[in-house]
Enzyme design. Structure first.
Site, PDB file in Angstrom:
ATOM      1  N   SER A   1       0.817  -1.205   0.000  1.00 44.65           N
ATOM      2  CA  SER A   1       0.000   0.000   0.000  1.00 44.65           C
ATOM      3  C   SER A   1       0.863   1.273   0.000  1.00 44.65           C
ATOM      4  CB  SER A   1      -0.979  -0.052   1.181  1.00 44.65           C
ATOM      5  OG  SER A   1      -2.079   0.815   0.976  1.00 44.65           O
TER       6      SER A   1
ATOM      7  N   ASP B   1     -10.033  -4.595  -4.643  1.00 46.76           N
ATOM      8  CA  ASP B   1      -9.417  -3.731  -3.632  1.00 46.76           C
ATOM      9  C   ASP B   1     -10.241  -2.449  -3.483  1.00 46.76           C
ATOM     10  OD1 ASP B   1      -7.727  -2.053  -2.088  1.00 46.76           O
ATOM     11  OD2 ASP B   1      -5.935  -3.023  -2.895  1.00 46.76           O
TER      12      ASP B   1
ATOM     13  N   HIS C   1      -7.787  -5.789  -0.274  1.00 44.94           N
ATOM     14  CA  HIS C   1      -6.587  -5.003   0.022  1.00 44.94           C
ATOM     15  C   HIS C   1      -5.634  -5.804   0.904  1.00 44.94           C
ATOM     16  CE1 HIS C   1      -4.383  -1.278   0.048  1.00 44.94           C
ATOM     17  NE2 HIS C   1      -4.387  -1.198   1.362  1.00 44.94           N
TER      18      HIS C   1
END
Length: 215
Positions: A100, A160, A189
């Site tokens: 991320s 996601d 995610h």
């Protein structure tokens, strides 16, 4: 014949996480890759307000939104210096395993390495989990006139809800397609630990181990 030494991995967590929570977040894939890797864990340098978590920079005062286009990147330069110190004191590393916001930053480190920044030469490959191009205007420079040639794997979640898959696909444009593998999955995610994506990650790490043992 002795087993090759494990791959030394720099672990870069996402926004609103910590080294401890990231260890849990990637627990599934760590169990799958077992003895292939050893890990260097550390917290990002900036505390997220009203939490026990950390981030690499903020896109707005006291908060971060990966989707927003802003001219605000408080903490970014300090994070670059912080990681440079980690490289100097604990490197070199074989690779980076990032997620991320940490993956966004890892991609920038790949660009800096490609452009010859001496601080970030000490790694040979990267795993970019739910990565994307930073949307802070100051960071556009990192993606200009560069094609990253080190081996990478990009994990992209089709569902996601935090980093839209289109953002992750856009990041691929700065990576050499001949050195890039893409592991798509439908788990949201996270860094996947099942199905085809897992196989791609394991095969990639096995190849990196072979390269390391042949040096």
């Amino acid at each position: 014949m002795s087993e090759p030494k494990p791959l030394k991995m720099l672990m870069m967590h996402g926004y609103h996480q910590s080294a401890a929570s990231y260890r849990v977040k990637v627990g599934g894939i760590r169990k799958k890759i077992k003895k292939r890797c050893e890990y260097v864990w550390f917290d990002a340098p900036h505390a997220v307000p009203d939490s026990e978590d950390f981030g690499w920079w903020f896109s707005h005062p006291g908060k971060y939104d990966a989707i927003a286009y802003t001219d605000f990147d408080e903490g970014f330069d300090a994070s670059i210096e912080y990681i440079a110190k980690v490289f100097k004191e604990q490197g070199p590393f074989d690779g980076i395993l990032s997620f991320s916001q940490g993956a966004c930053l890892a991609a920038i480190l790949c660009c800096l390495k490609e452009k010859g920044d001496e601080r970030f030469q000490g790694f040979d490959f990267a795993i970019i989990g739910a990565g994307y191009k930073s949307r802070q205007s100051q960071h556009t420079q990192y993606y200009e006139d560069v094609k990253v040639t080190i081996p990478t794997v990009h994990t992209i979640g089709e569902t996601d809800g935090v980093i839209p898959k289109e953002m992750s696909h856009d990041l691929l444009s700065i990576f050499d397609p001949d050195q890039t593998k893409v592991a798509t999955h439908d788990k949201g995610h996270l860094i996947p630990a099942a199905a085809e994506a897992k196989t791609i990650l394991i095969d990639f790490l096995d190849e990196m181990l072979k390269r390391k043992s042949s040096k």
